[in-house]
Enzyme design. Structure first.
Site: not given
Length: 488
Positions: A226, A303, A196
């Site tokens: 992911d 992230s 993402h």
């Protein structure tokens, strides 16, 4: 194309009757209307988002991250094989959910970014030859002068060791620029991050801990887990991270996170805490992921960064956090999540070798969970069959109700996916189906198709409205549930 439900009612009939014999046509309860549908389901509880959900999320960014649309929206592939089975998953949705809000921690906002996920990603397949793989290391031999048996290495030692292996990832889309983090996995420039973080990117730049920047190529992405792999061409040898065995983690031991919370201006920030839980099944928008839970601070921009054990080994890729916004005035602190490196290894190695994860099984169908009013028939009614799937030529028909797989009752799509979980493309399944048009139960042997071969639109697809009305003689262009036509 992945296999998914359009209706996820939890139906447990008291009796299914003898499903393998000819049966009379029972009276079937109608599936929910379109407005009642839960999110469509795919293998391993992976969502293909309902259009209404996308419309809503595009209007409401969450958690200060730059992604207004769920970055893990429509699933491309199921998660890798041998997912550990644990207890009931924690169901947590994204954005404005009454109970809680689990946010992907990626992409601090730079300027104004709305991550649409529909940009033209810069991708390249790895060339054949000697390719690096993620190497998991045992507990290292530590200097007793700098090592505490309980707490591990001192925090400053961990930072010196790991920080040079952590990068900021700057992704540019047609709608703006956002940033996340990444972990250097090889000296020649392969970098792990979250899908993402780079989804929809037209260009990607990587900034090293010394502020050196390189253009990066997206080698491969995997929406299911992911994860993504980038490649830069460095002038000098990079400092690769040392990876540890995430299966050895214990709740209560020290953990650290290094990444770029808030953006590149806060690059290589270290936070510390504990491993709060392991093998935590967390549902994010109907997607179940088995993650490491930690109270080390994880914020937007983290992230793709590193979760580090007390030995200075990377044991997870940070990906999400629990936000207090869903609780109103209630306070939620210290609930971050990371993808275990043992899970990431399989995916990363596949992405480097192939550009995608190969061998994931798919029947190639979509369907509804249904149950007859008397409980004698309970299963998944096939709504569509991808023409590229082997099942399309092996006897399965739209409208069939799959009531068992390999002799095991499957009242829901989740039950079908659970059986498929440890299988691979090319394996065969025995589907027990109730065929509405004949009122008979029969067994079909179908071959699982590689989910990668079903990506994108079915070239021979027809609208479900036309195919259903044509097959069941209902007429008109609107979808009509065949159960109503046959008295179900």
């Amino acid at each position: 194309m992945d296999d998914f439900n359009h209706n996820n009612n939890n139906m447990t009939p008291e009796s299914r009757g003898d499903e393998h014999k000819e049966s009379q046509q029972p009276t079937m309860e109608q599936p929910a209307t379109e407005t009642q549908y839960s999110e469509p389901r795919t293998p391993y509880q992976t969502p293909v988002q309902h259009p209404a959900y996308h419309q809503a999320t595009q209007q409401q960014p969450y958690g200060g991250a730059p992604y207004a649309q769920d970055p893990m929206g429509a699933a491309q592939q199921p998660q890798p094989p041998k997912k550990k089975k644990h207890g009931k998953a924690i169901a947590i949705g994204l954005g404005g959910v009454a109970a809680a809000c689990l946010l992907f921690a990626g992409g601090a906002l730079i300027g104004h970014m709305v991550y649409t996920g529909d940009g033209n990603a810069v991708k390249a397949s790895a060339q054949a030859g000697d390719l690096p793989t993620v190497q998991l290391n045992e507990t290292p031999n530590l200097d007793p002068d700098n090592y505490d048996v309980v707490n591990g290495l001192a925090g400053e030692e961990i930072y010196k060791k790991v920080s040079p292996s952590i990068v900021s990832v700057i992704a540019t889309t047609a709608s703006g620029v956002g940033s996340g983090s990444g972990v250097i996995m090889s000296e020649d420039g392969y970098i792990i991050t979250n899908n993402h973080v780079v989804e929809g990117a037209q260009s990607v730049t990587v900034q090293l801990s010394d502020s050196t920047q390189y253009d990066a190529t997206i080698i491969g992405t995997d929406e299911q887990t992911d994860l993504a792999v980038l490649k830069v061409e460095p002038k000098d040898t990079l400092t690769a991270a040392e990876f540890g065995d995430s299966d050895e983690l214990q709740p209560g031991e020290y953990a650290y996170a290094i990444g770029s919370p808030g953006g590149v201006q806060f690059a290589n920030t270290i936070t510390g805490g504990r491993i709060s839980a392991i093998n935590r099944d967390v549902t994010i928008n109907d997607r179940v992921m088995t993650l490491i839970q930690t109270d080390a601070s994880i914020n937007p921009g983290n992230s793709g960064g590193a979760l580090i054990n007390k030995y200075g080994q990377v044991v997870g890729i940070t990906s999400a956090k629990l936000s207090s916004s869903g609780f109103g005035e209630a306070s939620v602190e210290g609930m971050g999540f990371a993808i275990p490196i043992n899970t990431a290894k399989e995916v990363v190695d596949e992405l480097i070798a192939n550009g995608y994860v190969a061998g994931r099984p798919s029947i190639g169908i979509s369907g509804y969970n249904v149950e007859s009013a008397d409980g004698s028939i309970s299963g998944v009614q096939v709504q569509t069959i991808d023409s590229r799937a082997k099942a399309a030529s092996e006897g399965l028909q739209v409208g069939d109700v799959i009531i068992a797989v390999n002799g095991t009752p499957t009242p829901t799509m989740d039950d079908i996916n659970e059986i498929k979980e440890d299988m691979k493309a090319g394996d065969k399944l025995t589907l027990t189906v109730y065929r509405i048009s004949t009122g008979k139960t029969l067994n079909l042997t179908v071959t699982l198709t590689d989910a990668h071969d079903l990506e994108g639109d079915d070239p021979a697809a027809q609208s479900s409205q036309n195919s259903q009305s044509s097959q069941y003689g209902n007429g008109g262009s609107q979808y009509q549930n065949p159960f109503s036509y046959f008295g179900w």
